[in-house]
Design an enzyme around this catalytic site. Structure first.
Site, PDB file in Angstrom:
ATOM      1  N   ASN A   9       0.863  -1.178   0.000  1.00 37.52           N
ATOM      2  CA  ASN A   9       0.000   0.000   0.000  1.00 37.52           C
ATOM      3  C   ASN A   9       0.903   1.232   0.000  1.00 37.52           C
ATOM      4  O   ASN A   9       1.542   1.535   1.008  1.00 37.52           O
ATOM      5  CB  ASN A   9      -0.893  -0.043   1.258  1.00 37.52           C
ATOM      6  CG  ASN A   9      -1.740   1.192   1.400  1.00 37.52           C
ATOM      7  OD1 ASN A   9      -1.843   2.013   0.486  1.00 37.52           O
ATOM      8  ND2 ASN A   9      -2.356   1.346   2.563  1.00 37.52           N
ATOM      9  N   TRP A  10       0.940   1.925  -1.129  1.00 36.59           N
ATOM     10  CA  TRP A  10       1.876   3.059  -1.255  1.00 36.59           C
ATOM     11  C   TRP A  10       1.335   4.346  -0.649  1.00 36.59           C
ATOM     12  O   TRP A  10       2.048   5.340  -0.577  1.00 36.59           O
ATOM     13  CB  TRP A  10       2.229   3.269  -2.739  1.00 36.59           C
ATOM     14  CG  TRP A  10       3.044   2.159  -3.329  1.00 36.59           C
ATOM     15  CD1 TRP A  10       3.418   0.986  -2.727  1.00 36.59           C
ATOM     16  CD2 TRP A  10       3.605   2.116  -4.642  1.00 36.59           C
ATOM     17  NE1 TRP A  10       4.169   0.213  -3.587  1.00 36.59           N
ATOM     18  CE2 TRP A  10       4.305   0.888  -4.771  1.00 36.59           C
ATOM     19  CE3 TRP A  10       3.586   2.984  -5.742  1.00 36.59           C
ATOM     20  CZ2 TRP A  10       4.968   0.516  -5.940  1.00 36.59           C
ATOM     21  CZ3 TRP A  10       4.250   2.619  -6.905  1.00 36.59           C
ATOM     22  CH2 TRP A  10       4.935   1.403  -6.997  1.00 36.59           C
ATOM     23  N   LYS A  11       0.068   4.356  -0.285  1.00 32.44           N
ATOM     24  CA  LYS A  11      -0.533   5.524   0.377  1.00 32.44           C
ATOM     25  C   LYS A  11      -0.278   6.810  -0.413  1.00 32.44           C
ATOM     26  O   LYS A  11      -0.248   6.781  -1.636  1.00 32.44           O
ATOM     27  CB  LYS A  11      -0.033   5.626   1.826  1.00 32.44           C
ATOM     28  CG  LYS A  11      -0.144   4.306   2.585  1.00 32.44           C
ATOM     29  CD  LYS A  11       0.181   4.437   4.044  1.00 32.44           C
ATOM     30  CE  LYS A  11       0.149   3.067   4.698  1.00 32.44           C
ATOM     31  NZ  LYS A  11       0.347   3.083   6.133  1.00 32.44           N
ATOM     32  N   HIS A  94      -9.028   0.632   5.281  1.00 34.41           N
ATOM     33  CA  HIS A  94      -7.728   0.823   5.927  1.00 34.41           C
ATOM     34  C   HIS A  94      -7.904   1.702   7.165  1.00 34.41           C
ATOM     35  O   HIS A  94      -8.729   2.611   7.173  1.00 34.41           O
ATOM     36  CB  HIS A  94      -6.743   1.462   4.941  1.00 34.41           C
ATOM     37  CG  HIS A  94      -5.341   1.435   5.466  1.00 34.41           C
ATOM     38  ND1 HIS A  94      -4.871   2.363   6.359  1.00 34.41           N
ATOM     39  CD2 HIS A  94      -4.336   0.555   5.268  1.00 34.41           C
ATOM     40  CE1 HIS A  94      -3.619   2.064   6.666  1.00 34.41           C
ATOM     41  NE2 HIS A  94      -3.272   0.964   6.023  1.00 34.41           N
ATOM     42  N   GLU A  96      -6.318   4.092   8.282  1.00 33.34           N
ATOM     43  CA  GLU A  96      -6.164   5.541   8.059  1.00 33.34           C
ATOM     44  C   GLU A  96      -7.451   6.125   7.484  1.00 33.34           C
ATOM     45  O   GLU A  96      -7.808   7.263   7.779  1.00 33.34           O
ATOM     46  CB  GLU A  96      -4.963   5.794   7.140  1.00 33.34           C
ATOM     47  CG  GLU A  96      -3.649   5.540   7.881  1.00 33.34           C
ATOM     48  CD  GLU A  96      -2.517   5.011   7.024  1.00 33.34           C
ATOM     49  OE1 GLU A  96      -2.585   5.111   5.794  1.00 33.34           O
ATOM     50  OE2 GLU A  96      -1.553   4.471   7.611  1.00 33.34           O
ATOM     51  N   GLU A 166      -5.152  -5.918  10.605  1.00 29.26           N
ATOM     52  CA  GLU A 166      -4.103  -4.923  10.844  1.00 29.26           C
ATOM     53  C   GLU A 166      -4.332  -4.258  12.199  1.00 29.26           C
ATOM     54  O   GLU A 166      -5.131  -3.314  12.301  1.00 29.26           O
ATOM     55  CB  GLU A 166      -4.136  -3.848   9.757  1.00 29.26           C
ATOM     56  CG  GLU A 166      -3.881  -4.375   8.364  1.00 29.26           C
ATOM     57  CD  GLU A 166      -3.317  -3.281   7.472  1.00 29.26           C
ATOM     58  OE1 GLU A 166      -2.172  -3.442   7.035  1.00 29.26           O
ATOM     59  OE2 GLU A 166      -3.998  -2.267   7.242  1.00 29.26           O
ATOM     60  N   GLY A 172       2.739   1.366  10.952  1.00 31.14           N
ATOM     61  CA  GLY A 172       3.662   2.486  10.826  1.00 31.14           C
ATOM     62  C   GLY A 172       4.351   2.853  12.128  1.00 31.14           C
ATOM     63  O   GLY A 172       4.970   3.910  12.242  1.00 31.14           O
ATOM     64  N   SER A 212       3.810  -3.043  10.304  1.00 34.33           N
ATOM     65  CA  SER A 212       5.268  -3.008  10.438  1.00 34.33           C
ATOM     66  C   SER A 212       5.954  -4.311  10.024  1.00 34.33           C
ATOM     67  O   SER A 212       6.930  -4.737  10.647  1.00 34.33           O
ATOM     68  CB  SER A 212       5.671  -2.617  11.871  1.00 34.33           C
ATOM     69  OG  SER A 212       5.195  -1.330  12.173  1.00 34.33           O
ATOM     70  N   GLY A 233       3.001  -1.464   4.339  1.00 34.52           N
ATOM     71  CA  GLY A 233       3.004  -0.026   4.125  1.00 34.52           C
ATOM     72  C   GLY A 233       4.413   0.470   3.841  1.00 34.52           C
ATOM     73  O   GLY A 233       4.922   0.384   2.723  1.00 34.52           O
ATOM     74  N   GLY A 234       5.080   0.963   4.873  1.00 37.06           N
ATOM     75  CA  GLY A 234       6.391   1.599   4.720  1.00 37.06           C
ATOM     76  C   GLY A 234       7.398   0.793   3.906  1.00 37.06           C
ATOM     77  O   GLY A 234       8.049   1.328   2.994  1.00 37.06           O
TER      78      GLY A 234
END
Ligand code: PEP
Length: 249
Positions: A9-11, A94, A96, A166, A172, A212, A233-234
């Site tokens: 997921n590049w957000k 998600h 966020e 998640e 993150g 993470s 994510g990251g």
């Protein structure tokens, strides 16, 4: 036998040039045949990503969509628009989106229905917050999330659902659920699906872990019986890290 899935997921990251560079780097080695690898770039770069990945096993998916198919919803993107550029998979729910855009299990239920009407595969995200985990309420929280958003679906619709557990406290933050914690709750999720539907359906649903995941911890998490891969994510923003993660399945 469920095939492992690793989705990045590049957000809100990467401009057009960076998107192309990252895709080219990801495609510099063959994608292993025993894993489905997906990337979710920004809406503005989906067409480019589709072009660059054409004929490869790298799947391009969307990060979100609106529950409505068309209408006066300024700034929104519909399932029909995504279908029209060849995007048939979407991440919904998600944390966020839940935290910053007030998405709830009830509003997500509408998105799920619309996505299914457009024959889209859905990565449905859910998971408890830190205070809920500390209060040992994580089992009831995830049960309620799934009951509200997904448990009214017909059994046949589940062939289009991928779950992504998640825990919000692990996204993150550098904090990761231990492999044992992940296995415990993934097994519980599969159990409540079996209770609501049946064992065959529960065994067919892929349940990803997100929070993470890094090259150093991916293999131990993915090796758990009920963990079918990860939503990343990251670490998905770095080609070498993401490759190391999907090669750990
Ligand atoms: C995510 O955003 O879904 C996620 C899992 O992020 P990270 O890997 O950075 O924790």
């Amino acid at each position: 036998m469920r095939k492992k899935i690793v989705a990045g997921n590049w957000k809100l990251n990467n401009d057009k040039h960076e998107t192309a560079q990252l895709i080219v780097a990801l495609l510099s080695d063959p994608i292993p045949s025993d894993v489905r690898v997906m990337i979710a770039p920004a809406f503005t770069h989906l067409v480019q990503a589709k072009t660059l990945t054409e004929g490869t096993a790298l799947e391009v998916i969307a990060q979100n969509m609106n529950a409505a198919t068309s209408g006066a919803y300024t700034g929104e993107i519909s399932a029909r628009m995504l279908n029209s550029i060849g995007i048939n998979q979407v991440i919904l729910g998600h944390s966020e989106r839940r935290a910053y855009y007030n998405e709830t299990d009830l509003s997500l239920k509408e998105k799920v229905v619309t996505a299914l009407e457009h024959d889209m595969e859905i990565i449905f995200c859910f998971g408890e917050e830190l205070d809920q985990r500390k209060a040992e309420k994580h089992f009831e929280v995830v049960k309620s999330q799934l009951e509200i958003a997904l448990f009214d679906l017909e059994p046949a619709s589940w062939s289009k659902i991928i779950l992504a557990y998640e825990p919000v406290w692990a996204i993150g933050t550098g904090e990761t659920a231990s492999p044992e914690q992940a296995q415990e709750i993934h097994a519980y999720i599969r159990k409540i699906i079996a209770e609501k539907y049946d064992n065959t359906l529960a065994e067919s649903v892929s349940i990803l872990y997100g929070g993470s995941v890094k090259p150093g911890n991916a293999a131990s998490i993915f090796s758990q019986t009920d963990v079918d891969g990860g939503l990343i994510g990251g670490a998905a923003l770095n080609a070498n890290d993401f490759k190391a993660i999907f090669q750990s399945t």
